[in-house]
Structure formats: structure tokens, C-alpha cells
Design a protein around this motif. Structure first.
Motif, PDB file in Angstrom:
ATOM      1  N   PRO A 197     -18.351   4.705  -3.765  1.00 42.86           N
ATOM      2  CA  PRO A 197     -17.610   3.703  -2.994  1.00 42.86           C
ATOM      3  C   PRO A 197     -18.539   2.586  -2.522  1.00 42.86           C
ATOM      4  N   THR A 198     -17.977   1.421  -2.350  1.00 46.76           N
ATOM      5  CA  THR A 198     -18.718   0.339  -1.700  1.00 46.76           C
ATOM      6  C   THR A 198     -18.777   0.623  -0.207  1.00 46.76           C
ATOM      7  N   GLU A 199     -19.475  -0.221   0.530  1.00 43.03           N
ATOM      8  CA  GLU A 199     -19.582  -0.017   1.980  1.00 43.03           C
ATOM      9  C   GLU A 199     -18.210  -0.064   2.644  1.00 43.03           C
ATOM     10  N   ILE A 200     -17.390  -1.051   2.290  1.00 40.68           N
ATOM     11  CA  ILE A 200     -16.044  -1.129   2.866  1.00 40.68           C
ATOM     12  C   ILE A 200     -15.157  -0.036   2.270  1.00 40.68           C
ATOM     13  N   GLY A 201     -15.459   0.335   1.016  1.00 42.63           N
ATOM     14  CA  GLY A 201     -14.687   1.396   0.371  1.00 42.63           C
ATOM     15  C   GLY A 201     -14.814   2.719   1.107  1.00 42.63           C
ATOM     16  N   GLU A 202     -16.016   3.030   1.590  1.00 36.82           N
ATOM     17  CA  GLU A 202     -16.220   4.275   2.340  1.00 36.82           C
ATOM     18  C   GLU A 202     -15.334   4.323   3.576  1.00 36.82           C
ATOM     19  N   LYS A 203     -15.223   3.198   4.260  1.00 37.19           N
ATOM     20  CA  LYS A 203     -14.406   3.154   5.479  1.00 37.19           C
ATOM     21  C   LYS A 203     -12.915   3.278   5.154  1.00 37.19           C
ATOM     22  N   VAL A 204     -12.493   2.592   4.084  1.00 38.96           N
ATOM     23  CA  VAL A 204     -11.081   2.658   3.686  1.00 38.96           C
ATOM     24  C   VAL A 204     -10.720   4.070   3.242  1.00 38.96           C
ATOM     25  N   ILE A 205     -11.597   4.691   2.474  1.00 38.26           N
ATOM     26  CA  ILE A 205     -11.329   6.043   1.969  1.00 38.26           C
ATOM     27  C   ILE A 205     -11.277   7.047   3.114  1.00 38.26           C
ATOM     28  N   ALA A 206     -12.161   6.887   4.089  1.00 36.23           N
ATOM     29  CA  ALA A 206     -12.138   7.789   5.249  1.00 36.23           C
ATOM     30  C   ALA A 206     -10.806   7.684   5.974  1.00 36.23           C
ATOM     31  N   GLN A 207     -10.302   6.465   6.135  1.00 35.28           N
ATOM     32  CA  GLN A 207      -9.017   6.281   6.792  1.00 35.28           C
ATOM     33  C   GLN A 207      -7.879   6.812   5.922  1.00 35.28           C
ATOM     34  N   ALA A 208      -8.033   6.665   4.593  1.00 34.51           N
ATOM     35  CA  ALA A 208      -7.019   7.182   3.667  1.00 34.51           C
ATOM     36  C   ALA A 208      -6.903   8.696   3.788  1.00 34.51           C
ATOM     37  N   ARG A 209      -8.033   9.359   3.928  1.00 32.64           N
ATOM     38  CA  ARG A 209      -8.008  10.815   4.093  1.00 32.64           C
ATOM     39  C   ARG A 209      -7.259  11.203   5.370  1.00 32.64           C
ATOM     40  N   THR A 210      -7.476  10.438   6.435  1.00 27.33           N
ATOM     41  CA  THR A 210      -6.774  10.707   7.689  1.00 27.33           C
ATOM     42  C   THR A 210      -5.273  10.517   7.533  1.00 27.33           C
ATOM     43  N   VAL A 211      -4.877   9.437   6.859  1.00 27.01           N
ATOM     44  CA  VAL A 211      -3.447   9.157   6.644  1.00 27.01           C
ATOM     45  C   VAL A 211      -2.802  10.267   5.823  1.00 27.01           C
ATOM     46  N   LEU A 212      -3.469  10.707   4.759  1.00 26.43           N
ATOM     47  CA  LEU A 212      -2.910  11.754   3.899  1.00 26.43           C
ATOM     48  C   LEU A 212      -2.819  13.094   4.634  1.00 26.43           C
ATOM     49  N   THR A 213      -3.805  13.358   5.493  1.00 27.42           N
ATOM     50  CA  THR A 213      -3.766  14.590   6.283  1.00 27.42           C
ATOM     51  C   THR A 213      -2.585  14.579   7.240  1.00 27.42           C
ATOM     52  N   GLU A 214      -2.380  13.465   7.923  1.00 25.49           N
ATOM     53  CA  GLU A 214      -1.261  13.358   8.854  1.00 25.49           C
ATOM     54  C   GLU A 214       0.076  13.445   8.118  1.00 25.49           C
ATOM     55  N   ASN A 215       0.132  12.884   6.919  1.00 23.00           N
ATOM     56  CA  ASN A 215       1.348  12.970   6.116  1.00 23.00           C
ATOM     57  C   ASN A 215       1.651  14.420   5.744  1.00 23.00           C
TER      58      ASN A 215
ATOM     59  N   MET B  67       0.845  -1.194   0.000  1.00 25.12           N
ATOM     60  CA  MET B  67       0.000   0.000   0.000  1.00 25.12           C
ATOM     61  C   MET B  67       0.884   1.249   0.000  1.00 25.12           C
ATOM     62  N   THR B  68       0.606   2.184  -0.889  1.00 25.65           N
ATOM     63  CA  THR B  68       1.414   3.395  -0.982  1.00 25.65           C
ATOM     64  C   THR B  68       0.546   4.637  -0.786  1.00 25.65           C
ATOM     65  N   LEU B  69       1.221   5.756  -0.464  1.00 27.12           N
ATOM     66  CA  LEU B  69       0.500   7.015  -0.336  1.00 27.12           C
ATOM     67  C   LEU B  69      -0.126   7.421  -1.666  1.00 27.12           C
ATOM     68  N   VAL B  70       0.545   7.098  -2.764  1.00 28.56           N
ATOM     69  CA  VAL B  70       0.018   7.428  -4.086  1.00 28.56           C
ATOM     70  C   VAL B  70      -1.312   6.711  -4.321  1.00 28.56           C
ATOM     71  N   GLN B  71      -1.372   5.441  -3.954  1.00 27.64           N
ATOM     72  CA  GLN B  71      -2.621   4.693  -4.114  1.00 27.64           C
ATOM     73  C   GLN B  71      -3.741   5.304  -3.267  1.00 27.64           C
ATOM     74  N   LEU B  72      -3.393   5.737  -2.066  1.00 28.95           N
ATOM     75  CA  LEU B  72      -4.393   6.383  -1.205  1.00 28.95           C
ATOM     76  C   LEU B  72      -4.860   7.697  -1.817  1.00 28.95           C
ATOM     77  N   GLU B  73      -3.938   8.452  -2.413  1.00 26.07           N
ATOM     78  CA  GLU B  73      -4.314   9.694  -3.077  1.00 26.07           C
ATOM     79  C   GLU B  73      -5.274   9.425  -4.232  1.00 26.07           C
ATOM     80  N   TYR B  74      -5.043   8.330  -4.949  1.00 27.84           N
ATOM     81  CA  TYR B  74      -5.879   8.003  -6.096  1.00 27.84           C
ATOM     82  C   TYR B  74      -7.312   7.648  -5.668  1.00 27.84           C
ATOM     83  N   ILE B  75      -7.453   6.849  -4.610  1.00 33.73           N
ATOM     84  CA  ILE B  75      -8.818   6.467  -4.213  1.00 33.73           C
ATOM     85  C   ILE B  75      -9.561   7.665  -3.622  1.00 33.73           C
ATOM     86  N   VAL B  76      -8.839   8.553  -2.947  1.00 32.77           N
ATOM     87  CA  VAL B  76      -9.465   9.764  -2.427  1.00 32.77           C
ATOM     88  C   VAL B  76      -9.907  10.659  -3.585  1.00 32.77           C
TER      89      VAL B  76
END
Length: 311
Positions: free
Chosen positions: A57-75, A1-10
């Protein structure tokens, strides 16, 4: 899992489109799609329902994306630790501002801000309250200048000033002979108000304690999102309207004769800087706050003797 991938799903979640997300991320759509597919394979979960348009997003996708936003913000906060060490303010601040505030505040503060912070760039959009809230939450905007309270648990409101409402009346208005007025004096059947979608419309209706008015007794009904248009309708077509106090600075001496003030406690609106709870660019937002407060008259900084009207 990379930050770039998280940026893409967000990005896909924000724009609900692979094409627009790829454009925002400055990559080709196949590249973005491939990276998201790799992430889904690694997680063994589908993050988006591609059968729907726009994509959601799917149901699990919404949760993953929410966490991705948190990770990117902290980064991003790590980068800001370095930026804050520099004496000069630099970078881009994306601001949303409602149309009933923008023309009366923004021109007064832009010159001073740009002159003080030549390496900083303000990118400003006029939007409705709902649009600004949505784009702050999605990360498209860093902050907003809005009428509050919003009652949004995941947003922070930093109150700046309290702006009184006044009546602006024609010579033939029933209010013209009054030196001061109270809310019950307002007749919505003769009052020009903003159209649906503007928070100030709801505030005016709340001041008048009536939720419905269609001007059924008139032959003409007008829908507008411009305070300037409302003012001109009064000037040329009689009736009355409600204006926020900052508008008065641009009125002529003749127009000021048409202003009627409310008796105390005066109805007012609270204007705040609004951000996400874990907001970034604190230094730039703080500089913007300081510039606004330097322009606002002292009497508007205190909410005493005022009654804040919610939308």
C-alpha cells in the motif's frame, strides 16, 4: 464507494497480490483491478504501489485500508446480531494454534465441540506465534491459541490456563539423580531445545537465564520444531529437554520416571485465546473457550505458585 470495493482492497493488502486477492474474492483479476481503480479515481489517490513486488500500500493507502477493515468488521457485526438470535451455533471459525499446544489439546476437544455444535465448522492451522498474530491482524484467522503475554496493543488476550514446564531427562543426565530441580540445575549444553521461531524456545532459555548455547561440545546439532522429536532424542541419545505439562498425559509409565518437576514457584506458560479488539464470532469463540476449559485440569486454571515465563 461500495463494501465490495473495500473487501477488494483489504484482500490485496492481505495477500499482497492481485491474483491471490481475486482468487480469495471469487472474481477475475480484471474485475478486481477495475473496481480498485474506480475506488482510487473516486478518492483521487493511489492506494497501492504496483511497481513493487510484492505489491504494497501507499502511505495514504495504509490509512484507507485500515479504515476499510474497521468498516467491514462493523458490517459483519450487524450480520452477527441476527445469527446470535438463533439457538444453534453455526458458521466457520478459523483458528491458529502453536505446534507446542496443538497435539496435546486439540484432539481432546474436537470431538466434543463437533458433537455439541454440528452446524459449526472449525478450520485449524498450526503456525508460529508471529504468523498467527499477523493473520489475526489481517483477518485471515478469527482467533489464535497462543502463549501469552504478547504485548500487542491491538489484540485481546483471554487467559485460559497456566501450564507448568517440567524436565524430561535420560538416565545419564546430571538431573537424573535429583527428585526435584531448580532452573540453575539446567545445563543447556546437554539440553535439547526447539529451533528459532518457536516461542517455547525463548521461554526455555529464559528459564535457564542464558540466551546462547550452541552445543559446541557435541558432534551433533539438531534443529526441530517438534516436542515429540525432542523427547525421542532424550530417549535414544541421552541429555534432557523441557516439556509443557500437557505432554505428560501421553507418556508411558516408564517415560514418566524420567520426568523431574521444578520446585515452587514452578515455571509455567500462560495459554490464551487471542483475537482482534473488535473481534467477531464471539459466540463461537466463547463456545471454544468453554470446551477447552472443560478439559483442562483444575490445578492448571490457577496461576498461584507458578512463575509465568515470557518468550
Amino acid at each position: 464507494m461500495t463494501l465490495v470495493q473495500l473487501e477488494y482492497i483489504v484482500a490485496v493488502d492481505t495477500h499482497r497480490s492481485f491474483v491471490l486477492a481475486a482468487r480469495q474474492c471469487f472474481v477475475t483479476q480484471p474485475t478486481l483491478s477495475m473496481q480498485i481503480q474506480k475506488l482510487e479515481e473516486m478518492l483521487d489517490a493511489k492506494l497501492f504501489d504496483r511497481s513493487r513486488q510484492p505489491i504494497v500500500p501507499t502511505e495514504i493507502g495504509e490509512k484507507v485500508i485500515a479504515q476499510a477493515r474497521t468498516v467491514l468488521t462493523e458490517n459483519q457485526k450487524i450480520r452477527e446480531l441476527v445469527v446470535d438470535r438463533k439457538k444453534e451455533l453455526s458458521g466457520e471459525l478459523k483458528i491458529g494454534i502453536i505446534p507446542t499446544v496443538s497435539p496435546y489439546l486439540l484432539p481432546k476437544i474436537i470431538h466434543g465441540f463437533v458433537e455439541k455444535y454440528p452446524l459449526a465448522k472449525l478450520v485449524v492451522w498450526e503456525k508460529t506465534t508471529e504468523e498467527i498474530i499477523r493473520q489475526i491482524k489481517s483477518g485471515l484467522l478469527d482467533c489464535g491459541l497462543l502463549s501469552t503475554p504478547l504485548h500487542e496493543n491491538n489484540l485481546i488476550e483471554i487467559p485460559l490456563f497456566y501450564e507448568n514446564f517440567v524436565a524430561y531427562v535420560s538416565e545419564n543426565s546430571v538431573l537424573a539423580d535429583k527428585k526435584s530441580i531448580v532452573p540453575k540445575d539446567i545445563d543447556l549444553d546437554e539440553t535439547w531445545i526447539l529451533n528459532e521461531g518457536h516461542c517455547m524456545r525463548d521461554q526455555v532459555l529464559n528459564i535457564c537465564q542464558r540466551k546462547n548455547s550452541t552445543k559446541s561440545s557435541q558432534q551433533f546439532e539438531y534443529n526441530t520444531g517438534s516436542i515429540e522429536t525432542l523427547k525421542r532424542m532424550v530417549d535414544q541419545n541421552n541429555g534432557a529437554t523441557i516439556l509443557p505439562e500437557l505432554v505428560l498425559e501421553d507418556l508411558t509409565a516408564e517415560q514418566l520416571k524420567r520426568v523431574r518437576y521444578f520446585q515452587s514457584p514452578e515455571p509455567a506458560r500462560e495459554i490464551s485465546l487471542v483475537t482482534q479488539k473488535s473481534f467477531l464470532k464471539r459466540k463461537m469463540i466463547g463456545a471454544l473457550q468453554k470446551e477447552i476449559l472443560a478439559f483442562i485440569p483444575q490445578k492448571m486454571l490457577d496461576e498461584k505458585q507458578k512463575e509465568v515465563v515470557e518468550k
